[in-house]
Design an enzyme around this catalytic site. Structure first.
Site, PDB file in Angstrom:
ATOM      1  CG  ASN A 106     -44.393  68.922 -33.800  1.00  0.00           C
ATOM      2  OD1 ASN A 106     -45.038  67.954 -34.417  1.00  0.00           O
ATOM      3  ND2 ASN A 106     -44.806  70.109 -34.187  1.00  0.00           N
ATOM      4  CB  ILE A 112     -34.460  80.048 -44.929  1.00  0.00           C
ATOM      5  CG1 ILE A 112     -36.008  80.581 -45.003  1.00  0.00           C
ATOM      6  CG2 ILE A 112     -34.050  79.384 -45.852  1.00  0.00           C
ATOM      7  CD1 ILE A 112     -36.898  79.795 -45.706  1.00  0.00           C
ATOM      8  CG  HIS A 134     -46.120  72.665 -44.283  1.00  0.00           C
ATOM      9  ND1 HIS A 134     -45.529  73.929 -43.771  1.00  0.00           N
ATOM     10  CD2 HIS A 134     -47.502  72.964 -44.751  1.00  0.00           C
ATOM     11  CE1 HIS A 134     -46.316  75.087 -44.566  1.00  0.00           C
ATOM     12  NE2 HIS A 134     -47.455  74.317 -44.980  1.00  0.00           N
TER      13      HIS A 134
HETATM   14  C1  GRF Z   1     -45.855  73.446 -35.884  1.00  0.00           C
HETATM   15  O1  GRF Z   1     -47.211  73.750 -36.305  1.00  0.00           O
HETATM   16  C2  GRF Z   1     -45.222  72.974 -37.025  1.00  0.00           C
HETATM   17  O2  GRF Z   1     -46.194  72.097 -38.015  1.00  0.00           O
HETATM   18  C3  GRF Z   1     -44.696  74.190 -37.602  1.00  0.00           C
HETATM   19  O3  GRF Z   1     -44.332  74.871 -36.495  1.00  0.00           O
HETATM   20  C4  GRF Z   1     -44.979  74.510 -35.499  1.00  0.00           C
HETATM   21  C5  GRF Z   1     -44.222  74.203 -34.309  1.00  0.00           C
HETATM   22  O4  GRF Z   1     -44.698  73.984 -33.070  1.00  0.00           O
HETATM   23  N1  GRF Z   1     -43.721  73.832 -38.452  1.00  0.00           N
HETATM   24  P1  GRF Z   1     -43.974  73.359 -31.905  1.00  0.00           P
HETATM   25  O5  GRF Z   1     -42.731  74.235 -31.535  1.00  0.00           O
HETATM   26  O6  GRF Z   1     -43.359  71.912 -32.229  1.00  0.00           O
HETATM   27  O7  GRF Z   1     -44.844  73.340 -30.357  1.00  0.00           O
END
Ligand code: GRF
Length: 208
Positions: free
Chosen positions: A14, A93, A110
């Protein structure tokens, strides 16, 4: 220029989507000023370094209690000058002091359609295991503001992804990332940076 800090714990796909969208002009008026990881060996740190972004590691286990950890993380954020904090796979958290200080300036991605498969315990593969077990036909991803609760803040964007007959949690996780998360998170940052997002009585309004 909106100054953005990105908090990570893992692979950082991400984060990569944000870096790519900034490069391609899909996120406007923004820059990532610092990537902060809760783990020293997170691959996300390598992605940040490759993009020339300043990094920091603030890990709970390096601090004697929650208060000290919270202070260290708050300092790392304050020192970066961040105006928006993006949780991109951040598995710790967030201390309440930070949530309060940066009220309505923290967003999270999420991997489900909140309120389904969200709240305490719903992270990582567990989200997708439960979606498959329940037999839902559609899941997806949600970008939301972070409040004091767990996955309970105002919803900014959602995108649906259909399940397929032979989905495993791993396959579904990957498809939701590719089809939803990597588009939604950059889009949300762009909307915020361009002043299109407001919150009225706990509901997000987008002025597109
Ligand atoms: C993703 O599935 C996101 O939705 C969740 O954690 C994962 C992170 O993946 N909160 P990355 O580290 O961005 O590859």
């Amino acid at each position: 220029m909106l100054k953005v800090a990105v908090l990570v714990s893992g692979g950082g796909t991400n984060l990569q989507a944000l870096i790519d969208a900034l490069r391609d002009g899909k996120i406007r008026d923004s820059e990532i000023v610092r990537v902060i990881s809760s783990k020293a060996d997170a691959y996300a740190l390598k992605r940040a370094e490759a993009a020339g972004i300043e990094t920091a590691v603030v890990s709970r286990k390096d601090h004697k209690d929650d208060r000290e950890y919270g202070e260290a993380l708050l300092k790392a954020l304050d020192d970066s000058g961040a105006e928006l904090i993006v949780l991109a796979g951040f598995l710790t958290i967030l201390p309440e002091t930070i949530v309060r200080k940066y009220e309505n300036r923290i967003i999270n991605i999420h991997p489900s359609l909140i309120p389904s498969f969200s709240g305490p315990g719903y992270y990582g593969l567990r989200v997708h295991e439960e979606a498959i077990r329940r037999g839902v036909k559609v899941s997806g991803a949600t970008v939301h503001f972070v409040d004091e609760g767990c996955d309970s803040g105002p919803i900014i964007l959602q995108k649906a992804v259909y399940l397929k007959k032979d989905d495993t949690p791993e396959i579904l996780q990957k498809r939701i990332m590719e089809e939803a998360e990597w588009q939604l998170l950059p889009k949300a940052v762009d909307l915020i940076a361009t002043g299109k997002v407001s919150i009225k009585e706990g509901i997000v309004e987008i002025d597109e």
